[in-house]
Design an enzyme around this catalytic site. Sequence first.
Site, PDB file in Angstrom:
ATOM      1  N   ALA A 130     101.260 -40.731 -56.077  1.00 62.03           N
ATOM      2  CA  ALA A 130     101.762 -40.122 -56.957  1.00 62.03           C
ATOM      3  C   ALA A 130     102.171 -38.692 -56.935  1.00 62.03           C
ATOM      4  CB  ALA A 130      99.765 -39.314 -57.312  1.00 62.03           C
ATOM      5  N   GLY A 131     103.598 -38.759 -56.691  1.00 65.50           N
ATOM      6  CA  GLY A 131     104.479 -37.749 -56.678  1.00 65.50           C
ATOM      7  C   GLY A 131     104.825 -36.762 -57.664  1.00 65.50           C
ATOM      8  N   TRP A 156     102.382 -36.761 -47.024  1.00 64.09           N
ATOM      9  CA  TRP A 156     103.733 -35.929 -47.318  1.00 64.09           C
ATOM     10  C   TRP A 156     103.526 -34.265 -47.239  1.00 64.09           C
ATOM     11  CZ3 TRP A 156     107.137 -39.296 -47.160  1.00 64.09           C
ATOM     12  CH2 TRP A 156     106.661 -40.426 -47.594  1.00 64.09           C
ATOM     13  N   ARG A 269     139.463 -25.454 -33.561  1.00 60.55           N
ATOM     14  CA  ARG A 269     139.837 -26.632 -33.046  1.00 60.55           C
ATOM     15  C   ARG A 269     141.583 -26.929 -33.605  1.00 60.55           C
ATOM     16  NH1 ARG A 269     139.705 -31.679 -30.671  1.00 60.55           N
ATOM     17  NH2 ARG A 269     140.273 -33.371 -32.699  1.00 60.55           N
ATOM     18  N   GLN A 337     132.086 -32.922 -42.296  1.00 64.84           N
ATOM     19  CA  GLN A 337     133.661 -33.324 -42.480  1.00 64.84           C
ATOM     20  C   GLN A 337     135.293 -32.675 -42.079  1.00 64.84           C
ATOM     21  OE1 GLN A 337     134.501 -36.416 -44.156  1.00 64.84           O
ATOM     22  NE2 GLN A 337     136.275 -36.547 -43.919  1.00 64.84           N
ATOM     23  N   GLY A 341     135.241 -36.508 -36.315  1.00 69.28           N
ATOM     24  CA  GLY A 341     134.280 -37.253 -35.796  1.00 69.28           C
ATOM     25  C   GLY A 341     133.304 -36.813 -35.154  1.00 69.28           C
ATOM     26  N   GLU A 364     109.367 -30.982 -53.448  1.00 67.50           N
ATOM     27  CA  GLU A 364     108.576 -29.967 -54.664  1.00 67.50           C
ATOM     28  C   GLU A 364     110.009 -29.563 -56.248  1.00 67.50           C
ATOM     29  OE1 GLU A 364     107.557 -25.711 -53.753  1.00 67.50           O
ATOM     30  OE2 GLU A 364     107.641 -25.925 -52.287  1.00 67.50           O
ATOM     31  N   SER A 367     115.412 -33.868 -58.188  1.00 70.79           N
ATOM     32  CA  SER A 367     116.191 -32.914 -58.619  1.00 70.79           C
ATOM     33  C   SER A 367     116.378 -33.644 -60.247  1.00 70.79           C
ATOM     34  CB  SER A 367     118.021 -33.500 -58.181  1.00 70.79           C
ATOM     35  OG  SER A 367     118.244 -33.192 -57.024  1.00 70.79           O
TER      36      SER A 367
HETATM   37  C1  LIG Z   1     109.525 -34.000 -45.979  1.00 71.39           C
HETATM   38  C2  LIG Z   1     108.720 -33.184 -46.754  1.00 71.39           C
HETATM   39  C3  LIG Z   1     107.577 -32.858 -47.007  1.00 71.39           C
HETATM   40  C4  LIG Z   1     106.546 -32.522 -48.430  1.00 71.39           C
HETATM   41  N1  LIG Z   1     105.967 -31.856 -48.014  1.00 71.39           N
HETATM   42  C5  LIG Z   1     104.682 -31.806 -49.831  1.00 71.39           C
HETATM   43  C6  LIG Z   1     103.906 -30.482 -49.331  1.00 71.39           C
HETATM   44  O1  LIG Z   1     103.486 -30.105 -48.632  1.00 71.39           O
HETATM   45  N2  LIG Z   1     102.679 -30.993 -50.367  1.00 71.39           N
HETATM   46  C7  LIG Z   1     102.498 -32.190 -51.369  1.00 71.39           C
HETATM   47  O2  LIG Z   1     102.048 -31.769 -51.819  1.00 71.39           O
HETATM   48  N3  LIG Z   1     103.845 -32.506 -51.196  1.00 71.39           N
HETATM   49  C8  LIG Z   1     104.980 -32.672 -50.638  1.00 71.39           C
HETATM   50  N4  LIG Z   1     105.751 -33.503 -50.210  1.00 71.39           N
HETATM   51  C9  LIG Z   1     106.073 -34.504 -51.577  1.00 71.39           C
HETATM   52  C10 LIG Z   1     107.687 -34.325 -52.709  1.00 71.39           C
HETATM   53  O3  LIG Z   1     107.128 -33.348 -53.446  1.00 71.39           O
HETATM   54  C11 LIG Z   1     107.703 -35.433 -52.948  1.00 71.39           C
HETATM   55  O4  LIG Z   1     108.517 -36.503 -52.146  1.00 71.39           O
HETATM   56  C12 LIG Z   1     108.251 -35.751 -54.493  1.00 71.39           C
HETATM   57  O5  LIG Z   1     107.660 -35.416 -55.798  1.00 71.39           O
HETATM   58  C13 LIG Z   1     108.644 -36.911 -54.760  1.00 71.39           C
HETATM   59  O6  LIG Z   1     107.079 -37.653 -55.185  1.00 71.39           O
HETATM   60  P1  LIG Z   1     107.520 -39.316 -54.189  1.00 71.39           P
HETATM   61  O7  LIG Z   1     107.849 -39.284 -53.144  1.00 71.39           O
HETATM   62  O8  LIG Z   1     106.315 -40.073 -54.687  1.00 71.39           O
HETATM   63  O9  LIG Z   1     108.938 -40.390 -55.332  1.00 71.39           O
HETATM   64  P2  LIG Z   1     108.586 -40.532 -56.971  1.00 71.39           P
HETATM   65  O10 LIG Z   1     107.973 -39.780 -57.891  1.00 71.39           O
HETATM   66  O11 LIG Z   1     107.980 -42.395 -56.629  1.00 71.39           O
HETATM   67  O12 LIG Z   1     110.256 -40.707 -57.175  1.00 71.39           O
HETATM   68  C14 LIG Z   1     111.373 -41.928 -56.459  1.00 71.39           C
HETATM   69  C15 LIG Z   1     112.456 -41.235 -57.396  1.00 71.39           C
HETATM   70  O13 LIG Z   1     112.211 -41.393 -59.081  1.00 71.39           O
HETATM   71  C16 LIG Z   1     112.551 -40.628 -59.743  1.00 71.39           C
HETATM   72  N5  LIG Z   1     111.241 -40.116 -60.944  1.00 71.39           N
HETATM   73  C17 LIG Z   1     110.449 -39.249 -60.602  1.00 71.39           C
HETATM   74  N6  LIG Z   1     110.038 -40.067 -62.130  1.00 71.39           N
HETATM   75  C18 LIG Z   1     110.945 -39.631 -62.584  1.00 71.39           C
HETATM   76  C19 LIG Z   1     111.059 -38.654 -64.068  1.00 71.39           C
HETATM   77  N7  LIG Z   1     109.789 -38.518 -65.122  1.00 71.39           N
HETATM   78  N8  LIG Z   1     112.129 -38.865 -64.970  1.00 71.39           N
HETATM   79  C20 LIG Z   1     113.172 -39.204 -63.516  1.00 71.39           C
HETATM   80  N9  LIG Z   1     112.923 -39.181 -62.759  1.00 71.39           N
HETATM   81  C21 LIG Z   1     111.646 -39.951 -62.058  1.00 71.39           C
HETATM   82  C22 LIG Z   1     112.512 -39.098 -59.004  1.00 71.39           C
HETATM   83  O14 LIG Z   1     113.623 -38.117 -59.030  1.00 71.39           O
HETATM   84  C23 LIG Z   1     113.037 -40.180 -57.876  1.00 71.39           C
HETATM   85  O15 LIG Z   1     114.655 -40.283 -57.318  1.00 71.39           O
HETATM   86  C24 LIG Z   1     107.227 -33.588 -50.007  1.00 71.39           C
HETATM   87  C25 LIG Z   1     108.250 -34.368 -49.430  1.00 71.39           C
HETATM   88  C26 LIG Z   1     108.725 -34.751 -48.561  1.00 71.39           C
HETATM   89  C27 LIG Z   1     109.428 -35.819 -48.328  1.00 71.39           C
END
Ligand SMILES: Cc1cc2nc3c(=O)[nH]c(=O)nc-3n(C[C@H](O)[C@H](O)[C@H](O)COP(=O)(O)OP(=O)(O)OC[C@H]3O[C@@H](n4cnc5c(N)ncnc54)[C@H](O)[C@@H]3O)c2cc1C
Length: 380
Positions: A130-131, A156, A269, A337, A341, A364, A367
């Site tokens: 659940a991202g 994460w 440079r 760029q 190198g 958060e 894109s």
């Molecule tokens: C270094 C780091 C720190 C973080 N810190 C925190 C934190 O402190 N607390 C916390 O709760 N979370 C944290 N996160 C989690 C972060 O918010 C999630 O990684 C992010 O919301 C994306 O979720 P996911 O990685 O599961 O990707 P997914 O949701 O699986 O997405 C995978 C791809 O599918 C695309 N996608 C998904 N749904 C859609 C849609 N409806 N329409 C179009 N495209 C879509 C996404 O844009 C992405 O390109 C962190 C992540 C990282 C990498």
Amino acid sequence: MDFRLTDEQRQITETVAEFVDEEVVPVADEIDETDEFPHDLVDELAELGLMGMPFPEEYGGAGLDYHAYPAALEEIARGSGGLGTIVAAHISLAGNMLYEFGDERQKERFLTPLAEGEDIGAFALSEAGAGSDVPSMETTASRDGDGYRVNGGKLWISNGSVADTVTLFAKTDPDAGRDGISSFVVRPEEDDGFIVEGTEDKLGDKGCPTAELRFDDLWLPEDRLLGEEGDGFIQALKTLNGGRITIAARSIGIAQAALDEALQYSKDREQFDQPIAEFQSIQHKLADMDTKIRAARLLMHDAADRKMRGENFVKEAAQAKLYASEISREVANEGIQIHGGYGYTKDFAAERFYRDAKLNEIYEGTSEVLRNTIAQQLLA
Ligand SMILES: Cc1cc2nc3c(=O)[nH]c(=O)nc-3n(C[C@H](O)[C@H](O)[C@H](O)COP(=O)(O)OP(=O)(O)OC[C@H]3O[C@@H](n4cnc5c(N)ncnc54)[C@H](O)[C@@H]3O)c2cc1C
């Protein structure tokens, strides 16, 4: 619109910039190499009152407004992208959850030590499955006596392995979708059943631990609930809206660092018996980098302005974060760029800026998700 900082705001930003140049920049490569949480720097930030920047003084904060706070955060991220995330997650996510949704007692007990920098905060929303799709979370908090029994896990979580206070989201009503999500305050040192499974080995953002957490029959007393049962999803959205302004700040700070370094390098440079800064193609790159940074900064302050006026700033915060994060990666790319190198080696920080910048497009709100948000607001 006039986003010029007041004399007081400029003074604060200059003090932070000075601190960053003297204390952060010299150790930024070391933080990047060791990936260790910079406890000493965080203590120093706390002494300067920077761990509670936007919170009122009565809760241990510095009372900065939303122009001064992102401007200061931009400076911190200019020094170290990892430190930028540490502070942003601590203040904009964990701290703001308590400030916006905690009752007086919760604010006194949990927000004040965060704002004073005595405690570190984390915000635990995302899970392995659940991202972007927050309502699909599987962590549950079931009623148990005069409290809740929490089971599940989070992934994460920035600051997750070092946090003293974690704002945690879990389903109190698993059949109610987004309306069944609630938020809680967890104190890892006091609450049995809070387990840190480990931390991620990431591309960048070093120094800020990104933790995997597990909750094994974690019991929380009733008074750890923030707001009412079922409020959690809306609280998370509101908190992330504000948080996007500070991720824009982190993006701009990293982009500014990449430009500063590229500018200096282009003067130093020499090729074909002249500094590469004399080539028009390099000058145009520098001009584009600076223009993009300036545009991103204006978008950020515009979103901040709307937030402070109490206006709807969902679209503007999403646009600021979307644009700033994308130009941050573009500017860092051009920085490499310009270094040729050498930019592809660890001899210069250009490659670190690129690795640190990439993250802004992911957390958060990716894109893609932000474009959905902006379009929804346009079509509403
Ligand atoms: C270094 C780091 C720190 C973080 N810190 C925190 C934190 O402190 N607390 C916390 O709760 N979370 C944290 N996160 C989690 C972060 O918010 C999630 O990684 C992010 O919301 C994306 O979720 P996911 O990685 O599961 O990707 P997914 O949701 O699986 O997405 C995978 C791809 O599918 C695309 N996608 C998904 N749904 C859609 C849609 N409806 N329409 C179009 N495209 C879509 C996404 O844009 C992405 O390109 C962190 C992540 C990282 C990498």
